[in-house]
Structures are given as structure tokens and as C-alpha cells.
Write a protein that holds these residues in place. Structure first.
Motif, PDB file in Angstrom:
ATOM      1  N   LEU A 141       0.850  -1.179   0.000  1.00  0.00           N
ATOM      2  CA  LEU A 141       0.000   0.000   0.000  1.00  0.00           C
ATOM      3  C   LEU A 141       0.893   1.239   0.000  1.00  0.00           C
ATOM      4  O   LEU A 141       1.879   1.298   0.741  1.00  0.00           O
ATOM      5  N   VAL A 142       0.544   2.213  -0.808  1.00  0.00           N
ATOM      6  CA  VAL A 142       1.331   3.453  -0.887  1.00  0.00           C
ATOM      7  C   VAL A 142       0.405   4.635  -0.611  1.00  0.00           C
ATOM      8  O   VAL A 142      -0.433   4.983  -1.446  1.00  0.00           O
ATOM      9  N   PRO A 143       0.528   5.262   0.562  1.00  0.00           N
ATOM     10  CA  PRO A 143      -0.363   6.386   0.901  1.00  0.00           C
ATOM     11  C   PRO A 143       0.050   7.669   0.187  1.00  0.00           C
ATOM     12  O   PRO A 143       1.157   7.775  -0.364  1.00  0.00           O
ATOM     13  N   ALA A 144      -0.820   8.644   0.218  1.00  0.00           N
ATOM     14  CA  ALA A 144      -0.477   9.984  -0.253  1.00  0.00           C
ATOM     15  C   ALA A 144       0.541  10.587   0.713  1.00  0.00           C
ATOM     16  O   ALA A 144       0.603  10.235   1.891  1.00  0.00           O
ATOM     17  N   LEU A 145       1.359  11.502   0.192  1.00  0.00           N
ATOM     18  CA  LEU A 145       2.410  12.119   0.993  1.00  0.00           C
ATOM     19  C   LEU A 145       2.237  13.633   1.033  1.00  0.00           C
ATOM     20  O   LEU A 145       1.715  14.231   0.094  1.00  0.00           O
ATOM     21  N   ARG A 184      -2.271   2.408  -4.593  1.00  0.00           N
ATOM     22  CA  ARG A 184      -1.623   3.687  -4.315  1.00  0.00           C
ATOM     23  C   ARG A 184      -2.633   4.834  -4.306  1.00  0.00           C
ATOM     24  O   ARG A 184      -3.543   4.876  -5.136  1.00  0.00           O
ATOM     25  N   ALA A 185      -2.444   5.743  -3.356  1.00  0.00           N
ATOM     26  CA  ALA A 185      -3.213   6.994  -3.325  1.00  0.00           C
ATOM     27  C   ALA A 185      -2.398   8.059  -4.034  1.00  0.00           C
ATOM     28  O   ALA A 185      -1.237   8.300  -3.682  1.00  0.00           O
ATOM     29  N   TRP A 186      -3.002   8.705  -5.026  1.00  0.00           N
ATOM     30  CA  TRP A 186      -2.344   9.755  -5.786  1.00  0.00           C
ATOM     31  C   TRP A 186      -2.929  11.109  -5.388  1.00  0.00           C
ATOM     32  O   TRP A 186      -4.139  11.248  -5.234  1.00  0.00           O
TER      33      TRP A 186
END
Length: 363
Positions: free
Chosen positions: A61-65, A291-293
Motif C-alpha cells: 500500500l502506498v499512501p499519499a504524501l 496507491r493513493a495519488w
């Protein structure tokens, strides 16, 4: 886009920054422990990532940064250079929004630059110095634009009218953000002028462990001020949050349970800062990653594709889109397609927060 943490010296900015970013910035019990701004990146917690994963297994999982800048403390007289104020104010000009940290606890062992905490006075000190600095900026720009306007330059004439209105407000002690809604062309002038009091503000009340939910009298003062401005307040115990950030996931969860908290307060800070910047998230989902973009509110489909790769925007054909809520209801992309919930959207489609997308594009 980035947010800057501002406040008086020694109110907990670096402690908050370290907890947010795990960046290991110097946090010390004396004023001006931070001179050069520390820069870090914080994940924006989003339960929708886990919700998607529960129905679409994936490797990661890749969250927004979110980019966060820890700016040195501003003192009374900063606009005139006190406490290296001119240098610190220049750092504020470079960020897009402000996290204004206000000390809302008493502790004789933690030095306060004005003797003891007084949230209203402390907030006024920051606002006053930013207003003074903006006054100087507006007056300087007005002189320049008036010269240009003498030749009939339409943009200069518009700038003179706007800056004259802003100058009158600043002279009354009003930050630019309190002067009403501005048209797009006016916002562009304000942005290029670098006015600090035009930036949106999220207030963070730094509380002690006896007032984790921010019900104490000092926090109420901050809430009342924020309410008048149309701003939000998040109570945070920076000391506690820094301790939580160093724990393992299991230990952190156990400690939160003991404290009666569902998640660290910094999760709320990150989400509110994200909203403050006018940002939202859409998702891509597959077996390799979900992923959240990050995109600005109002971004079109090609612009949303462009945050993945510029070639996606240049060669955009269409986007296949559905909402996370559709997935939670129907349980799979196949079921979403069968139910007619998978939409084919063109270049004019404006992405919504929580969209899940697949893009088709020309190489």
C-alpha cells in the motif's frame, strides 16, 4: 505543495515535526534551536487503502504524501529583523499553507519566551509580525504598480486597486485571508506578491497529557479565535505523539487503547493539512500495489493521469473510473463492471475524491 509549522520559539514545533515525519530534527528546550528550516514528508492516513486491499489483495500500500517544513520561531519584532526574523519570514513565504502551533499547557520546566503561555497573546504576536511584513511588501509593490499604471497598463491598474484594498485591511490589523473571497486573477496577484497572511491556517493546540481532547480553557481560547476566522483547531500533545511515533505498531495500538484514542492525533493533523491545501486523493489498484495519488480539487482526468507520468497526460485517451464506495458495495471490479458502475470518462471529467481509476493512453 507544502505546509510550514509556525509559532513562537519553544512551543514544540520541532517535537511536532519529528513526530509527524520521524526526521530526527533537533528539538531542544531553548529558543531558536531551529534556524535553517527542516523539511520532511508525512504519510496521509487513509482507511480506504485498507478497504480496497481487503477486496483486492496486493503486495503493498502506498499512501499519499505531504511535505512539511519546520520553520524557526517568530518573536515580537521579527518583521524588523529581531531573532533573525527576516530570514525566518522568508521561509514562511515559500510554503503554501501554515500549521500554527500554539502552546496550551503550563509547565515551569519548559521555557516560554513571554514568561507563561497566553494563547491569544501568542497568536497575536505571530499575526502581528506577519501583518507588519505584509504591509511592507504591499507598500513596496504598490509603488511599483502605480508607476506601471501611469502608462495605462491594465494589469497594473487592477493590481493597484487590489493592493490598495489589501493595504487598508492590513493597516486595520486584518490578515489578507480575512478580507473576503478573491477572484482568480486577484489570487494570482496575491500569490506572486508573496503575502504571508493570505495563506490558509490550521491551528494546532499543543496540550499536555491531562487534556488530550483539548477541553481545557487555553484550548477554548484558540477554538474561539479559529471559529471567528473560519479555521480549524486540532489538539495535539506533541510530547506524547513523539513517543507514539517511536513505538512498534502493536505497542502504539496498545498505548492508544490505554489512552482512549482510536489513532494518533497526528493522523488528524495530516488529513486536515491535506484538505487545507485543497488536495484530494484518487487510487490505482492492482496486484503489485494500491496507491493513493495526490491531485488538487478540480483536477481533470488528464491532469490526474499526469501525476503518474507526464506521458499519461500527453497521450490521454480516457479513464475507466469507479468509486471506492462501489467496490465496498459490490466486492469486485468484475461486479462493478457487470452492474454498469464502471464509467468511461473523457478529458473533461473532473476527478472526485475516492475515485479508483485505470487510464488508457497513447504511447
Amino acid at each position: 505543495m507544502e505546509v510550514g509549522i509556525v509559532g513562537l520559539p519553544n512551543v514544540g514545533k520541532s517535537t511536532l515535526f519529528n513526530a509527524l515525519t520521524n526526521a530526527g530534527a533537533l528539538a531542544a528546550n531553548y529558543p531558536f534551536a531551529t534556524i535553517e528550516p527542516n523539511v520532511g514528508v508525512v504519510s496521509v492516513p487513509d482507511e480506504r487503502l485498507e478497504q480496497i486491499k481487503s477486496l483486492m489483495p496486493t503486495e503493498k500500500l502506498v499512501p499519499a504524501l505531504l511535505k512539511v517544513v519546520d520553520i524557526a520561531g517568530i518573536v515580537r519584532g521579527a518583521s524588523k529583523g529581531e531573532g533573525l526574523g527576516n530570514k525566518f519570514l522568508s521561509h514562511i513565504r515559500e510554503v503554501d499553507a501554515l500549521l500554527h502551533l500554539v502552546r496550551c499547557f503550563n509547565d515551569p520546566d519548559v521555557v516560554h519566551v513571554d514568561g507563561e503561555p497566553d494563547p491569544l497573546r501568542d497568536m497575536d504576536t505571530i499575526d502581528t509580525e506577519l501583518i507588519y511584513a505584509d504591509l511592507e511588501t504591499v507598500e513596496r509593490n504598490l509603488d511599483k504598480q502605480r508607476k506601471n499604471a501611469r502608462g495605462g497598463d491594465k494589469e497594473a491598474l487592477a493590481a493597484v486597486e487590489l493592493l490598495t484594498t489589501i493595504l487598508a485591511g492590513l493597516q486595520k490589523g486584518q490578515p489578507v485571508r480575512a478580507l473576503g473571497d478573491f477572484k482568480p486573477d486577484e489570487r494570482r496577484i496575491i500569490q506572486t506578491t508573496g503575502l504571508m497572511t493570505a495563506k490558509k491556517v490550521l491551528y494546532i493546540a499543543n496540550v499536555d497529557e491531562a487534556d488530550l481532547h483539548g477541553q481545557g480553557a487555553l484550548v477554548q481560547v484558540v477554538r474561539q479565535r479559529a471559529e471567528r476566522e473560519g479555521s480549524t483547531v486540532v489538539p495535539v500533545c506533541a510530547k506524547l505523539e513523539s513517543e507514539l511515533a517511536e513505538l512498534s505498531a502493536d505497542d502504539c495500538k496498545a498505548m492508544l487503547t490505554d489512552l482512549g484514542m482510536s489513532e494518533p492525533a497526528l493522523a488528524t493533523v495530516a488529513r486536515e493539512a491535506y484538505k487545507l491545501l485543497g488536495l484530494q486523493s484518487y487510487f490505482t489498484a492492482g496486484p503489485k500495489e494500491i496507491r493513493a495519488w495526490t491531485i488538487p480539487v478540480g483536477a481533470t482526468a488528464p491532469q490526474a493521469a499526469g501525476v503518474i507520468h507526464s506521458d499519461f497526460e500527453k497521450g490521454f485517451i480516457r479513464a475507466e473510473v469507479y468509486a471506492v464506495s462501489d467496490l465496498l458495495q459490490l466486492k469486485s471490479e468484475q461486479a462493478i463492471r457487470a452492474a454498469g458502475k464502471l464509467r468511461s470518462e473523457g478529458k473533461s471529467y473532473v476527478f472526485q475524491d475516492g475515485d479508483v481509476a485505470h487510464f488508457l493512453f497513447n504511447d
